[in-house]
Design a protein around this motif. Structure first.
Motif, mmCIF file in Angstrom:
data_model
loop_
_atom_site.group_PDB
_atom_site.id
_atom_site.type_symbol
_atom_site.label_atom_id
_atom_site.label_comp_id
_atom_site.label_asym_id
_atom_site.label_seq_id
_atom_site.Cartn_x
_atom_site.Cartn_y
_atom_site.Cartn_z
ATOM 1 N N LEU A 1 38.706 6.670 -9.553
ATOM 2 C CA LEU A 1 37.865 7.831 -10.276
ATOM 3 C C LEU A 1 38.023 7.362 -11.933
ATOM 4 O O LEU A 1 36.990 7.872 -12.339
ATOM 5 C CB LEU A 1 38.461 9.050 -9.870
ATOM 6 N N VAL A 2 39.387 6.957 -12.271
ATOM 7 C CA VAL A 2 39.344 6.639 -13.879
ATOM 8 C C VAL A 2 38.614 5.610 -14.013
ATOM 9 O O VAL A 2 37.742 5.584 -15.026
ATOM 10 C CB VAL A 2 40.806 6.259 -14.186
ATOM 11 N N VAL A 3 38.365 4.479 -13.121
ATOM 12 C CA VAL A 3 37.533 3.462 -13.489
ATOM 13 C C VAL A 3 36.199 3.820 -13.218
ATOM 14 O O VAL A 3 35.469 3.278 -14.296
ATOM 15 C CB VAL A 3 37.819 2.306 -12.368
ATOM 16 N N LYS A 4 35.874 4.480 -12.443
ATOM 17 C CA LYS A 4 34.407 5.093 -12.165
ATOM 18 C C LYS A 4 33.924 5.796 -13.535
ATOM 19 O O LYS A 4 32.732 5.411 -13.775
ATOM 20 C CB LYS A 4 34.232 5.789 -10.992
ATOM 21 N N LEU A 5 34.777 6.704 -13.996
ATOM 22 C CA LEU A 5 34.180 7.473 -15.052
ATOM 23 C C LEU A 5 34.386 6.713 -16.420
ATOM 24 O O LEU A 5 33.357 6.757 -17.140
ATOM 25 C CB LEU A 5 35.547 8.421 -15.201
ATOM 26 N N ILE A 6 35.133 5.907 -16.489
ATOM 27 C CA ILE A 6 35.117 4.914 -17.726
ATOM 28 C C ILE A 6 33.904 4.124 -17.580
ATOM 29 O O ILE A 6 32.999 3.721 -18.549
ATOM 30 C CB ILE A 6 36.193 3.820 -17.742
ATOM 31 N N ASN A 7 33.346 3.483 -16.381
ATOM 32 C CA ASN A 7 32.300 2.781 -16.366
ATOM 33 C C ASN A 7 30.841 3.545 -16.640
ATOM 34 O O ASN A 7 30.094 3.188 -17.405
ATOM 35 C CB ASN A 7 32.117 2.227 -14.802
ATOM 36 N N ILE A 8 31.219 4.802 -16.027
ATOM 37 C CA ILE A 8 29.919 5.586 -16.335
ATOM 38 C C ILE A 8 29.921 5.889 -18.040
ATOM 39 O O ILE A 8 28.753 5.909 -18.650
ATOM 40 C CB ILE A 8 30.081 6.890 -15.653
ATOM 41 N N ASP A 9 30.923 6.107 -18.630
ATOM 42 C CA ASP A 9 30.930 6.365 -20.081
ATOM 43 C C ASP A 9 30.531 5.212 -20.890
ATOM 44 O O ASP A 9 29.761 5.228 -22.088
ATOM 45 C CB ASP A 9 32.310 6.667 -20.766
ATOM 46 N N VAL B 1 41.769 10.159 -17.857
ATOM 47 C CA VAL B 1 42.377 10.808 -17.083
ATOM 48 C C VAL B 1 42.718 12.206 -17.370
ATOM 49 O O VAL B 1 42.754 12.978 -16.339
ATOM 50 C CB VAL B 1 43.876 10.210 -17.351
ATOM 51 N N GLN B 2 42.525 12.539 -18.617
ATOM 52 C CA GLN B 2 42.422 14.109 -18.896
ATOM 53 C C GLN B 2 41.276 14.636 -18.515
ATOM 54 O O GLN B 2 41.701 15.771 -17.863
ATOM 55 C CB GLN B 2 42.539 13.945 -20.662
ATOM 56 N N THR B 3 40.017 14.059 -18.551
ATOM 57 C CA THR B 3 38.952 14.542 -17.857
ATOM 58 C C THR B 3 38.980 15.092 -16.530
ATOM 59 O O THR B 3 38.526 16.198 -15.931
ATOM 60 C CB THR B 3 37.786 13.863 -18.175
ATOM 61 N N ILE B 4 39.429 13.861 -15.860
ATOM 62 C CA ILE B 4 39.693 14.204 -14.336
ATOM 63 C C ILE B 4 40.477 15.135 -13.900
ATOM 64 O O ILE B 4 40.483 15.882 -13.006
ATOM 65 C CB ILE B 4 39.888 12.718 -13.557
ATOM 66 N N ALA B 5 41.876 15.202 -14.612
ATOM 67 C CA ALA B 5 42.886 16.078 -14.200
ATOM 68 C C ALA B 5 42.217 17.496 -14.567
ATOM 69 O O ALA B 5 42.555 18.322 -14.047
ATOM 70 C CB ALA B 5 44.103 15.739 -15.156
ATOM 71 N N SER B 6 41.547 17.592 -15.713
ATOM 72 C CA SER B 6 41.080 18.861 -16.127
ATOM 73 C C SER B 6 39.978 19.506 -14.904
ATOM 74 O O SER B 6 40.074 20.550 -14.337
ATOM 75 C CB SER B 6 40.341 18.929 -17.299
ATOM 76 N N ARG B 7 39.194 18.384 -14.499
ATOM 77 C CA ARG B 7 38.158 18.894 -13.611
ATOM 78 C C ARG B 7 38.600 19.284 -12.253
ATOM 79 O O ARG B 7 38.330 20.121 -11.351
ATOM 80 C CB ARG B 7 37.040 17.685 -13.211
ATOM 81 N N LYS B 8 39.816 18.670 -11.890
ATOM 82 C CA LYS B 8 40.340 18.706 -10.602
ATOM 83 C C LYS B 8 41.517 19.530 -10.512
ATOM 84 O O LYS B 8 42.102 19.792 -9.648
ATOM 85 C CB LYS B 8 40.682 17.383 -9.874
ATOM 86 N N LYS B 9 41.941 20.020 -11.761
ATOM 87 C CA LYS B 9 43.083 20.992 -11.840
ATOM 88 C C LYS B 9 44.232 20.338 -11.558
ATOM 89 O O LYS B 9 45.133 20.863 -10.471
ATOM 90 C CB LYS B 9 42.742 22.190 -11.226
ATOM 91 N N VAL C 1 41.040 5.074 -21.333
ATOM 92 C CA VAL C 1 41.616 5.454 -19.970
ATOM 93 C C VAL C 1 42.179 6.831 -20.118
ATOM 94 O O VAL C 1 42.315 7.469 -19.054
ATOM 95 C CB VAL C 1 42.628 4.417 -19.610
ATOM 96 N N TYR C 2 43.080 7.041 -21.179
ATOM 97 C CA TYR C 2 43.714 8.302 -21.438
ATOM 98 C C TYR C 2 42.718 9.435 -21.604
ATOM 99 O O TYR C 2 43.067 10.404 -20.804
ATOM 100 C CB TYR C 2 44.413 8.235 -22.617
ATOM 101 N N ASN C 3 41.668 9.371 -21.877
ATOM 102 C CA ASN C 3 40.490 10.221 -22.152
ATOM 103 C C ASN C 3 40.182 10.535 -20.752
ATOM 104 O O ASN C 3 39.712 11.604 -20.223
ATOM 105 C CB ASN C 3 39.442 10.020 -22.762
#
Length: 276
Positions: free
Chosen positions: A164-172, A131-139, A127-129
């Protein structure tokens, strides 16, 4: 109350700063995210089951101690002082053991802490990773946790990046599952390859063994044939020698018989001459 006031002040301060500098803010709902991750639910259920067993074990030991206390209280009037002190000491020992067991289960570095770290910490790290990815992408400049200690008095849904976090985690996780599947398939193929190589080595080894056996049998056969040839030659030599001896013996007997016949004939001739 004091904590809530400090939180409100912090939120207002952050809002003022972000408004002045046009900074972007988002927030997540950690509870929502975790409840939408199947692995977390499974891990939490496993942890809860283990905790329930530990607590049941502690309750069982506690009840056993209470029974000892009750029995001692009821029988105290008929017991000697030595027995009373011995049973009280036994109760104290069991109480201390119960406290140690509880600390072992639920202490700072106890079993529950280690199990939570093993089961749940990796998911929280995901989850932390994310959040970091999304925050970096969306600035985003700030990302708050709505379900954390920092209480949000108001939040606009458009700033909620939890889905978005849930979606990204599911993708990962799907990528990881695919990678794990490929890795497992490769492992099976490697295992099959190793198995085939092992079979080939075994076949070669068996062929070499059979070849050695064949050569050994061939050598043994040759040795036996030579031995039989020697025996046959020896038997033939003995047969020839026997035949020669028999021929000599027969010749001697014939010569002796002839001598005897000749001697007898001479004797008969001599007798006839005397008669005449």
């Amino acid at each position: 109350m004091k904590k809530n006031i400090l939180t409100l002040v912090l939120l207002l301060t952050v809002s003022i700063i972000t408004a002045q500098k046009n900074q972007r803010i988002a927030y997540i709902d950690m509870d929502f995210i975790l409840q939408n991750i199947p692995q977390y639910i499974e891990a939490q259920n496993a942890l809860n089951d283990k905790v329930a067993k530990w607590r049941a074990n502690l309750d069982k030991e506690a009840r056993a101690i209470e029974v000892l206390k009750t029995d001692l209280s009821n029988e105290k009037a008929i017991l000697t002082q030595d027995i009373i002190e011995e049973r009280e000491e036994d109760i104290l020992v069991k109480q201390e053991a119960l406290r140690k067991l509880e600390s072992l289960y639920f202490g700072t570095n106890g079993d529950m802490f280690m199990l939570r770290k093993t089961l749940i910490q990796p998911i929280q790290d995901q989850v932390y990773n994310a959040v970091q990815t999304i925050a970096s992408r969306k600035k985003y400049d700030f990302v708050f946790d709505k379900s954390g200690e920092l209480i949000m008095l108001y939040s606009n849904k458009k700033h909620d990046i939890s889905p978005l976090v849930v979606k990204l985690i599911n993708i990962d996780q799907k990528k990881q599952a695919k990678y794990d599947k490929l890795a497992e398939r490769k492992k099976l193929l490697d295992k099959e390859s190793v198995s085939e190589e092992a079979k080939e080595r075994a076949a070669k080894k068996e062929a070499l063994k059979q070849k050695k056996l064949t050569e050994r049998e061939k050598k043994l056969k040759q040795i036996e044939e030579k031995r039989q040839a020697r025996l046959k030659a020896r038997e033939e030599k003995r047969r020839l020698l026997k035949e020669k001896k028999d021929a000599l013996r027969k010749a001697k007997e014939a010569a002796k018989k002839k001598q005897e016949e000749d001697a007898k004939k001479k004797g008969d001739d001599a007798s006839d001459q005397k008669t005449n």
